[in-house]
Design an enzyme around this catalytic site. Structure first.
Site, PDB file in Angstrom:
ATOM      1  CG  ASN A 163      23.284  65.825  44.779  1.00  0.00           C
ATOM      2  OD1 ASN A 163      23.611  67.009  44.795  1.00  0.00           O
ATOM      3  ND2 ASN A 163      24.147  64.861  44.627  1.00  0.00           N
ATOM      4  CD  GLU A 259      34.837  69.526  44.032  1.00  0.00           C
ATOM      5  OE1 GLU A 259      34.850  68.445  43.415  1.00  0.00           O
ATOM      6  OE2 GLU A 259      35.823  69.970  44.639  1.00  0.00           O
ATOM      7  CB  CYS A 293      28.850  63.877  42.508  1.00  0.00           C
ATOM      8  SG  CYS A 293      29.480  64.173  44.144  1.00  0.00           S
TER       9      CYS A 293
HETATM   10  P1  NAP Z   1      22.915  71.316  37.494  1.00  0.00           P
HETATM   11  O1  NAP Z   1      21.733  71.193  36.643  1.00  0.00           O
HETATM   12  O2  NAP Z   1      24.236  71.545  36.848  1.00  0.00           O
HETATM   13  O3  NAP Z   1      22.596  72.505  38.527  1.00  0.00           O
HETATM   14  C1  NAP Z   1      23.497  72.868  39.532  1.00  0.00           C
HETATM   15  C2  NAP Z   1      23.261  74.306  39.914  1.00  0.00           C
HETATM   16  O4  NAP Z   1      23.627  75.156  38.833  1.00  0.00           O
HETATM   17  C3  NAP Z   1      21.806  74.639  40.229  1.00  0.00           C
HETATM   18  O5  NAP Z   1      21.777  75.564  41.276  1.00  0.00           O
HETATM   19  C4  NAP Z   1      21.338  75.268  38.929  1.00  0.00           C
HETATM   20  O6  NAP Z   1      20.211  76.114  39.080  1.00  0.00           O
HETATM   21  C5  NAP Z   1      22.558  76.067  38.568  1.00  0.00           C
HETATM   22  N1  NAP Z   1      22.654  76.502  37.182  1.00  0.00           N
HETATM   23  C6  NAP Z   1      22.072  75.975  36.088  1.00  0.00           C
HETATM   24  N2  NAP Z   1      22.436  76.692  34.986  1.00  0.00           N
HETATM   25  C7  NAP Z   1      23.259  77.669  35.414  1.00  0.00           C
HETATM   26  C8  NAP Z   1      23.970  78.721  34.760  1.00  0.00           C
HETATM   27  N3  NAP Z   1      23.911  78.924  33.451  1.00  0.00           N
HETATM   28  N4  NAP Z   1      24.724  79.531  35.515  1.00  0.00           N
HETATM   29  C9  NAP Z   1      24.799  79.365  36.835  1.00  0.00           C
HETATM   30  N5  NAP Z   1      24.164  78.388  37.521  1.00  0.00           N
HETATM   31  C10 NAP Z   1      23.402  77.553  36.800  1.00  0.00           C
HETATM   32  O7  NAP Z   1      23.111  70.026  38.435  1.00  0.00           O
HETATM   33  P2  NAP Z   1      22.026  69.250  39.305  1.00  0.00           P
HETATM   34  O8  NAP Z   1      21.125  68.509  38.388  1.00  0.00           O
HETATM   35  O9  NAP Z   1      21.450  70.165  40.321  1.00  0.00           O
HETATM   36  O10 NAP Z   1      22.973  68.214  40.090  1.00  0.00           O
HETATM   37  C11 NAP Z   1      23.351  66.987  39.548  1.00  0.00           C
HETATM   38  C12 NAP Z   1      24.751  67.065  38.961  1.00  0.00           C
HETATM   39  O11 NAP Z   1      25.634  67.598  39.913  1.00  0.00           O
HETATM   40  C13 NAP Z   1      25.310  65.690  38.619  1.00  0.00           C
HETATM   41  O12 NAP Z   1      26.002  65.766  37.407  1.00  0.00           O
HETATM   42  C14 NAP Z   1      26.269  65.403  39.764  1.00  0.00           C
HETATM   43  O13 NAP Z   1      27.289  64.495  39.457  1.00  0.00           O
HETATM   44  C15 NAP Z   1      26.774  66.768  40.072  1.00  0.00           C
HETATM   45  N6  NAP Z   1      27.259  66.843  41.453  1.00  0.00           N
HETATM   46  C16 NAP Z   1      28.613  66.910  41.653  1.00  0.00           C
HETATM   47  C17 NAP Z   1      29.112  66.934  42.940  1.00  0.00           C
HETATM   48  C18 NAP Z   1      30.599  66.996  43.204  1.00  0.00           C
HETATM   49  O14 NAP Z   1      30.964  67.375  44.305  1.00  0.00           O
HETATM   50  N7  NAP Z   1      31.449  66.631  42.262  1.00  0.00           N
HETATM   51  C19 NAP Z   1      28.239  66.899  44.019  1.00  0.00           C
HETATM   52  C20 NAP Z   1      26.872  66.851  43.774  1.00  0.00           C
HETATM   53  C21 NAP Z   1      26.390  66.829  42.479  1.00  0.00           C
HETATM   54  P3  NAP Z   1      18.746  75.574  38.731  1.00  0.00           P
HETATM   55  O15 NAP Z   1      18.449  74.492  39.715  1.00  0.00           O
HETATM   56  O16 NAP Z   1      17.911  76.775  38.876  1.00  0.00           O
HETATM   57  O17 NAP Z   1      18.805  75.058  37.327  1.00  0.00           O
HETATM   58  O1  G3P Z   2      26.978  64.272  45.492  1.00  0.00           O
HETATM   59  C1  G3P Z   2      27.353  65.027  46.619  1.00  0.00           C
HETATM   60  C2  G3P Z   2      28.763  64.808  47.093  1.00  0.00           C
HETATM   61  O2  G3P Z   2      29.171  65.822  47.911  1.00  0.00           O
HETATM   62  C3  G3P Z   2      28.963  63.438  47.667  1.00  0.00           C
HETATM   63  O3  G3P Z   2      28.794  63.282  49.016  1.00  0.00           O
HETATM   64  O4  G3P Z   2      28.620  61.882  51.025  1.00  0.00           O
HETATM   65  O5  G3P Z   2      27.224  61.397  49.034  1.00  0.00           O
HETATM   66  O6  G3P Z   2      29.667  60.942  48.993  1.00  0.00           O
HETATM   67  P1  G3P Z   2      28.564  61.803  49.548  1.00  0.00           P
END
Ligand code: NAP
Ligand code: G3P
Length: 488
Positions: A163, A259, A293
């Site tokens: 994202n 995160e 997120c």
């Molecule tokens: P995701 O599916 O967990 O993927 C995140 C990253 O992890 C991608 O680069 C993914 O690669 C990689 N990955 C997947 N399996 C892995 C493994 N076994 N080992 C190491 N890396 C691995 O998350 P997303 O769908 O991209 O993002 C959405 C999620 O992120 C939501 O739950 C959101 O709340 C959270 N998020 C949190 C924050 C925060 O700051 N708290 C900010 C943004 C997003 P691939 O793409 O190749 O699968």
């Molecule tokens: O989901 C990404 C996180 O870094 C949030 O940033 O600016 O969308 O609150 P923002």
């Protein structure tokens, strides 16, 4: 400037040891646009052998980089920021095509990243160490002085989500580099291409060979191997709670900054400015179709103002432009893939079956879901607890402040919460009791400004991001103790 990225038209390479190298195995992953399903490009699915080579390069390069003067590192970062500003429109187009982020937010992400990088360079220049006299401690004479400064950890593995592939990659890379680490970036597969452009920006700015490297490939295939690699010394991960928890389980004593997901609540009290609350909640919940997120993911509203709030929200939601992110003003864009849309519709079906009231929105076409608002959501519904990562907002009615706090805290997540009230005493009463990293008073939940500490508790994360906090997380104190033979 970006020609080096390509092996041939539409086929990308990885940055390793300062060179753009093509896939040795020839195995490529097709990246399709969530907008129209067209092919954006193809990236290498790196093998374990290739990953070993990347990490070896990163380790060798780090030995020199750790001794590079801070002011020189800062100059490189300033150049990277300037390039990003110059190229924001061009890179914004790629980001939009690859992730369906609307044009304005995509260019905004790149400019914000440039500001982040500049601020990081400045923050690292003003980092201070400590000199501690030993004799503050009982029983110690005036013959000891400890010089404490921060040193790097080694090779940082940066893993970013789809994202914010540019911002959440750079907000790991920049602090890691300023702290003297080298970096291996594993970008999200959907987002790899935008991230490779970012890597080229750092290279063009003068990051020495091997100090920043990229590894493309599916996390499900190569992820476990990289995160458990003994020559990776720190993992800075942003993504889902499931993947974050899995990484934490398999990496044993490796230090991590995680995160993760969220279920941010907006708590709306009877004395709040309801127009202000509605404006903030709608932009907080629906920008980038709720794929943030920090998006507002549930409303806890005191019953006596609930009808009015729902009315104000509906007026605003109706006006959100749905469709093509390349068109001016679009807010509700196609989701990253159909699987994400399927999951959201499961939560919607569950809520409807259990009696939630659909106030607005019902259409779904492929990966495009129009904004949806549900009232009378109850605690037996999945939408009350699970993170949809899409444009669906549940309203839970509560009787009073304490009930709102109780429900807010029952969530497994603890990223942020908002409180809307004109009464500062109530605001602080609630803020003190919420189990989250940050409480926003009279504002939507959001990360920025980016030098603020940003963290989640419970299933939302571990450790703290934010410019100075990230530099600290990716370095450690090292003490040199001077011992005098005599008291001085
Ligand atoms: P995701 O599916 O967990 O993927 C995140 C990253 O992890 C991608 O680069 C993914 O690669 C990689 N990955 C997947 N399996 C892995 C493994 N076994 N080992 C190491 N890396 C691995 O998350 P997303 O769908 O991209 O993002 C959405 C999620 O992120 C939501 O739950 C959101 O709340 C959270 N998020 C949190 C924050 C925060 O700051 N708290 C900010 C943004 C997003 P691939 O793409 O190749 O699968
Ligand atoms: O989901 C990404 C996180 O870094 C949030 O940033 O600016 O969308 O609150 P923002």
């Amino acid at each position: 400037m970006f020609n080096e990225l390509f092996q041939e038209k539409n086929v990308y390479r990885n940055l390793v040891g300062g060179r753009w190298i093509e896939s040795k195995t020839g195995k490529l992953i097709d990246i399709y646009s969530p907008i129209d399903g067209s092919l954006v490009g193809r990236v290498p699915a790196m093998s374990k052998e290739e990953v070993n080579y990347v990490i070896k390069n990163a380790n060798e390069a780090q030995k020199d980089w750790m001794n590079y003067p801070i002011n020189k590192k800062a100059e490189i970062l300033y150049r990277a920021a300037a390039i990003l500003d110059e190229r924001a429109e061009e890179m914004g187009k790629i980001l939009t095509y690859e992730t369906a982020k609307d044009r304005k937010s995509a260019v905004g992400e790149i400019n914000r990243t440039a500001d982040f990088i500049r601020f990081t360079a400045d923050a690292a220049k003003s980092l201070e160490g400590d000199v501690l006299p030993g004799d503050s401690f009982p029983g110690t004479k005036r013959n000891k002085l400890s010089f404490v400064r921060r040193v790097p950890l080694g090779v940082v593995l940066a893993i970013s989500p789809f994202n914010y592939p540019i911002n959440l990659s750079a907000s790991k890379i920049a602090p890691a580099l300023m702290a003297g680490n080298s970096v291996v970036l594993k970008p999200p597969t959907q987002g790899s291409i935008s991230s490779l452009f970012l890597a080229q920006v750092f290279k063009a700015a003068g990051v020495p060979d091997g100090v920043l490297n990229t590894v493309t490939g599916r996390g499900s295939e190569i992820g476990d191997y990289i995160v458990t690699h003994p020559e990776i010394h720190f993992i800075n991960f942003t993504g889902s709670t499931d993947v974050g928890a899995h990484i934490s389980e398999i990496t044993s004593m490796k230090p991590l900054l995680l995160e993760l997901g969220g279920k941010d609540a907006a708590i709306v009290l009877e004395d709040s400015d309801l127009e202000l609350a509605a404006d903030n909640i709608v932009s907080g919940a629906f920008s980038y179709s709720g794929q943030r997120c920090t998006a507002v993911k549930r409303i806890l509203v005191v019953d006596q103002v609930a009808d009015k709030l729902v009315e104000l929200l509906t007026e605003r939601i109706k006006k959100l432009k749905v469709g093509d992110p390349r068109e001016e003003g679009t807010v509700i864009v196609p989701l990253i893939n159909e699987k994400a849309a399927d999951f959201i519709m499961e939560l919607v079906e569950d809520a409807l079956q259990k009696g939630a009231k659909r106030v607005y929105g019902e259409k779904r076409e492929g990966n495009l879901i129009e904004p949806m608002l549900f009232d009378n959501v109850t605690l037996d519904m999945r939408i009350a607890w699970e993170e949809p990562f899409g444009p669906v907002l549940p309203v839970i009615r509560v009787n009073n402040i304490d009930e709102a706090i109780e429900i807010a805290n029952k969530s497994e997540y603890g990223l942020q919460s908002s409180v809307f009230t004109k009464d500062i005493d109530k605001a602080f009463y609630i803020a003190d009791r919420l189990e989250v990293g940050t409480v926003q008073i009279n504002n939507k939940t959001e990360r920025g400004p980016d030098h603020f500490p940003f963290l989640g508790v419970k299933s939302s994360g571990m450790g703290t991001q934010g410019i100075k906090y990230s530099i600290e997380a990716m370095s450690r104190p090292k003490a040199v103790v001077l011992n005098f033979n005599k008291d001085y």
